[in-house]
Design an enzyme around this catalytic site. Structure first.
Site, PDB file in Angstrom:
ATOM      1  N   GLU A   2      -4.324   2.443   7.447  1.00 18.56           N
ATOM      2  CA  GLU A   2      -4.126   2.426   5.991  1.00 18.56           C
ATOM      3  C   GLU A   2      -4.817   3.676   5.410  1.00 18.56           C
ATOM      4  O   GLU A   2      -4.344   4.286   4.461  1.00 18.56           O
ATOM      5  CB  GLU A   2      -4.744   1.151   5.387  1.00 18.56           C
ATOM      6  CG  GLU A   2      -4.602   1.086   3.877  1.00 18.56           C
ATOM      7  CD  GLU A   2      -5.208  -0.186   3.266  1.00 18.56           C
ATOM      8  OE1 GLU A   2      -5.098  -1.278   3.872  1.00 18.56           O
ATOM      9  OE2 GLU A   2      -5.789  -0.073   2.178  1.00 18.56           O
ATOM     10  N   ARG A  42       0.837  -1.222   0.000  1.00 14.85           N
ATOM     11  CA  ARG A  42       0.000   0.000   0.000  1.00 14.85           C
ATOM     12  C   ARG A  42       0.867   1.265   0.000  1.00 14.85           C
ATOM     13  O   ARG A  42       0.503   2.280   0.586  1.00 14.85           O
ATOM     14  CB  ARG A  42      -0.953   0.041   1.210  1.00 14.85           C
ATOM     15  CG  ARG A  42      -1.858  -1.118   1.369  1.00 14.85           C
ATOM     16  CD  ARG A  42      -2.912  -1.222   0.275  1.00 14.85           C
ATOM     17  NE  ARG A  42      -3.649  -2.434   0.442  1.00 14.85           N
ATOM     18  CZ  ARG A  42      -3.267  -3.620  -0.054  1.00 14.85           C
ATOM     19  NH1 ARG A  42      -2.181  -3.719  -0.796  1.00 14.85           N
ATOM     20  NH2 ARG A  42      -3.984  -4.696   0.168  1.00 14.85           N
ATOM     21  N   SER A  50     -10.401  -1.647   4.691  1.00 14.92           N
ATOM     22  CA  SER A  50      -9.510  -1.953   5.822  1.00 14.92           C
ATOM     23  C   SER A  50      -8.984  -0.648   6.403  1.00 14.92           C
ATOM     24  O   SER A  50      -8.346   0.120   5.690  1.00 14.92           O
ATOM     25  CB  SER A  50      -8.315  -2.771   5.349  1.00 14.92           C
ATOM     26  OG  SER A  50      -8.768  -3.893   4.658  1.00 14.92           O
TER      27      SER A  50
HETATM   28  C1  LIG Z   1     -15.399  -1.198   0.997  1.00 12.98           C
HETATM   29  C2  LIG Z   1     -13.967  -0.912   0.625  1.00 12.98           C
HETATM   30  C3  LIG Z   1     -13.137  -1.968   0.271  1.00 12.98           C
HETATM   31  C4  LIG Z   1     -11.813  -1.728  -0.057  1.00 12.98           C
HETATM   32  N1  LIG Z   1     -11.020  -2.779  -0.423  1.00 12.98           N
HETATM   33  C5  LIG Z   1      -9.731  -2.572  -0.761  1.00 12.98           C
HETATM   34  C6  LIG Z   1      -8.906  -3.673  -1.162  1.00 12.98           C
HETATM   35  O1  LIG Z   1      -9.334  -4.803  -1.232  1.00 12.98           O
HETATM   36  N2  LIG Z   1      -7.610  -3.400  -1.466  1.00 12.98           N
HETATM   37  C7  LIG Z   1      -7.095  -2.140  -1.441  1.00 12.98           C
HETATM   38  O2  LIG Z   1      -5.904  -1.969  -1.744  1.00 12.98           O
HETATM   39  N3  LIG Z   1      -7.863  -1.080  -1.072  1.00 12.98           N
HETATM   40  C8  LIG Z   1      -9.158  -1.268  -0.727  1.00 12.98           C
HETATM   41  N4  LIG Z   1      -9.946  -0.208  -0.354  1.00 12.98           N
HETATM   42  C9  LIG Z   1      -9.355   1.139  -0.290  1.00 12.98           C
HETATM   43  C10 LIG Z   1      -9.562   1.987  -1.575  1.00 12.98           C
HETATM   44  O3  LIG Z   1     -10.547   1.407  -2.387  1.00 12.98           O
HETATM   45  C11 LIG Z   1      -8.259   2.120  -2.361  1.00 12.98           C
HETATM   46  O4  LIG Z   1      -7.242   2.681  -1.568  1.00 12.98           O
HETATM   47  C12 LIG Z   1      -8.442   2.985  -3.615  1.00 12.98           C
HETATM   48  O5  LIG Z   1      -7.319   2.895  -4.444  1.00 12.98           O
HETATM   49  C13 LIG Z   1      -8.705   4.446  -3.298  1.00 12.98           C
HETATM   50  O6  LIG Z   1      -9.095   5.058  -4.515  1.00 12.98           O
HETATM   51  P1  LIG Z   1      -9.776   6.492  -4.520  1.00 12.98           P
HETATM   52  O7  LIG Z   1      -9.875   6.936  -5.918  1.00 12.98           O
HETATM   53  O8  LIG Z   1     -11.024   6.436  -3.734  1.00 12.98           O
HETATM   54  O9  LIG Z   1      -8.649   7.342  -3.770  1.00 12.98           O
HETATM   55  P2  LIG Z   1      -8.835   8.429  -2.628  1.00 12.98           P
HETATM   56  O10 LIG Z   1      -9.319   7.733  -1.396  1.00 12.98           O
HETATM   57  O11 LIG Z   1      -9.606   9.578  -3.106  1.00 12.98           O
HETATM   58  O12 LIG Z   1      -7.320   8.859  -2.427  1.00 12.98           O
HETATM   59  C14 LIG Z   1      -6.353   7.962  -1.947  1.00 12.98           C
HETATM   60  C15 LIG Z   1      -4.982   8.602  -2.088  1.00 12.98           C
HETATM   61  O13 LIG Z   1      -4.631   8.710  -3.458  1.00 12.98           O
HETATM   62  C16 LIG Z   1      -4.363  10.068  -3.803  1.00 12.98           C
HETATM   63  N5  LIG Z   1      -4.830  10.260  -5.184  1.00 12.98           N
HETATM   64  C17 LIG Z   1      -6.017   9.878  -5.698  1.00 12.98           C
HETATM   65  N6  LIG Z   1      -6.044  10.145  -7.021  1.00 12.98           N
HETATM   66  C18 LIG Z   1      -4.859  10.734  -7.320  1.00 12.98           C
HETATM   67  C19 LIG Z   1      -4.285  11.272  -8.521  1.00 12.98           C
HETATM   68  N7  LIG Z   1      -4.924  11.252  -9.690  1.00 12.98           N
HETATM   69  N8  LIG Z   1      -3.048  11.819  -8.449  1.00 12.98           N
HETATM   70  C20 LIG Z   1      -2.362  11.842  -7.287  1.00 12.98           C
HETATM   71  N9  LIG Z   1      -2.860  11.352  -6.127  1.00 12.98           N
HETATM   72  C21 LIG Z   1      -4.084  10.810  -6.148  1.00 12.98           C
HETATM   73  C22 LIG Z   1      -5.113  10.893  -2.787  1.00 12.98           C
HETATM   74  O14 LIG Z   1      -4.533  12.184  -2.665  1.00 12.98           O
HETATM   75  C23 LIG Z   1      -4.921  10.034  -1.551  1.00 12.98           C
HETATM   76  O15 LIG Z   1      -3.630  10.257  -1.015  1.00 12.98           O
HETATM   77  C24 LIG Z   1     -11.285  -0.410  -0.034  1.00 12.98           C
HETATM   78  C25 LIG Z   1     -12.128   0.656   0.319  1.00 12.98           C
HETATM   79  C26 LIG Z   1     -13.455   0.412   0.631  1.00 12.98           C
HETATM   80  C27 LIG Z   1     -14.340   1.574   0.983  1.00 12.98           C
END
Ligand SMILES: Cc1cc2nc3c(=O)[nH]c(=O)nc-3n(C[C@H](O)[C@H](O)[C@H](O)COP(=O)(O)OP(=O)(O)OC[C@H]3O[C@@H](n4cnc5c(N)ncnc54)[C@H](O)[C@@H]3O)c2cc1C
Length: 338
Positions: free
Chosen positions: A334, A165, A239
């Site tokens: 995380e 991560r 998580s």
């Molecule tokens: C129900 C649920 C289940 C999940 N299961 C998993 C799993 O199985 N495995 C896993 O790894 N994660 C999991 N996650 C966590 C999440 O889905 C991931 O971390 C995902 O990649 C976040 O994407 P996001 O677009 O929502 O990012 P955000 O939450 O909006 O941002 C996350 C980070 O990325 C940065 N960011 C986002 N886009 C950009 C960009 N274009 N340029 C630069 N920085 C950027 C943000 O600034 C922040 O630091 C889960 C979450 C939920 C709610």
């Protein structure tokens, strides 16, 4: 393009926490982003945060700056060899829609990462992982806007310094890079990853002897739907804590005391199942103000109804303290706490 002041972020974070930002900027083309950044680059007090789907963030207060939200769409095959297909997706693409599209286009590898919420841009920041696979196994190149120089730059897989991560975008390039697109190197030949016990059990139970990549995707979606709270129904960031990694000596001592301890090997180290540690502290279903530990998945902290970000943080501290008291292991969040 959207530019609004005093914007409500409740629908833009999967915890469903009430928070506002001073300015909200959503862009649908990279050029709109470049113009916006050019305009603000010399503002000494320009403060921003890139928010994708908000599925790994927890707002504890209003954000006193600009939320930059990529809504860029587009995915295409950029290159093919005899064995591989290189596909590029814009940062604002919904991750799971991208996975589905890849399988439809016979570009394989991402099946086990199905149904993870969020965007393609964040997949590289987070090095998302699930069910025995991680994004870093398939990321070929990341294209980003470097905010110091104003240049578009490309980062190879090796240079991204991926870890559990983790990536360079969370460290050296934190606050300095906006990811524009990611190129994934996928395979033309299906290679079924059934290494995870849950997946193997699902296939056996459903008598799927020779699964296709699409079967694996369906299996993962089914497993996840049964196991994890749907973001449309229960607020969470998945998580909340990382699985803690300990060295062999610490692990042996813990295993001596807790023979049932759940773990995965991680090179010479051991990754402990954080959910198991929390569960052993009797915390499943435990509620603190508006936040709670999920009743089935101890690793997931949820918004049990009108939680504030601080309710979740306080609950996370209770969980960390209890786990430390019992196991001497420190849990690290995380989720990104803002
Ligand atoms: C129900 C649920 C289940 C999940 N299961 C998993 C799993 O199985 N495995 C896993 O790894 N994660 C999991 N996650 C966590 C999440 O889905 C991931 O971390 C995902 O990649 C976040 O994407 P996001 O677009 O929502 O990012 P955000 O939450 O909006 O941002 C996350 C980070 O990325 C940065 N960011 C986002 N886009 C950009 C960009 N274009 N340029 C630069 N920085 C950027 C943000 O600034 C922040 O630091 C889960 C979450 C939920 C709610």
């Amino acid at each position: 393009m959207t530019l609004e002041n005093d914007y409500n972020l409740k629908k833009l974070n999967t915890f469903g926490i009430e928070a506002r930002c001073k300015t909200f900027f959503e862009y649908s083309t990279d050029e709109e982003l470049f113009d916006f950044i050019r305009l603000h680059k010399n503002d000494s007090d320009f403060k921003f945060f890139v928010l994708g789907g908000g599925s790994n963030v927890l707002f504890t207060k209003d954000f006193d700056g600009t939320i930059i939200h990529p809504a860029t769409k587009g995915r295409k095959i950029v290159y093919e060899t005899a064995d591989n297909i290189f596909v590029e997706a814009q940062a604002g693409e919904i991750w799971d829609e991208f996975v589905e599209w890849c399988i439809e286009n016979k570009a394989y590898g991402l099946e086990n990462l199905s149904y993870i919420p969020g965007t393609v841009g964040a997949s590289a920041v987070q090095n998302i992982g699930a069910y025995g696979a991680e994004a870093r196994q398939f990321i070929h190149r990341v294209k980003f806007l470097h905010l110091d120089s104003g240049d578009i730059q490309y980062m190879s897989n090796e240079a991204c310094c991926f870890g559990y991560r983790e990536s360079i975008f969370k460290h050296l390039l934190k606050g300095k890079a906006i990811i524009l697109s990611v190129v994934y190197k996928l395979s033309k030949h299906p290679s079924i990853n059934r290494s995870y016990a849950d997946v193997e059990k699902y296939l056996t139970d459903n008598k799927i002897t020779n699964p296709s990549p699409a079967d694996i995707r369906s299996a993962i979606i089914d497993i996840r739907r049964k196991k994890l709270p749907e973001v449309s129904e229960t607020g969470s960031a998945g998580s909340f804590f990382k699985n803690p990694v300990v060295d062999a000596e610490t692990f042996k001592a813990l295993q001596g005391k807790f023979p049932e301890i759940k773990y995965f090997t991680a090179g010479a180290n051991f990754k402990l199942a954080a959910g198991w540690l929390i569960d052993q502290c009797g915390l499943k279903g435990f509620q603190h103000k508006g936040a709670a530990v999920h009743k089935n998945q101890a690793l997931i902290l949820i918004n049990a109804g009108n939680a504030t970000g601080n309710d979740v943080v306080e609950l996370s501290k209770i969980v960390q303290d209890k786990v430390f008291e019992k196991f001497g292991v420190k849990l690290e969040p995380e989720a990104i706490i803002i």
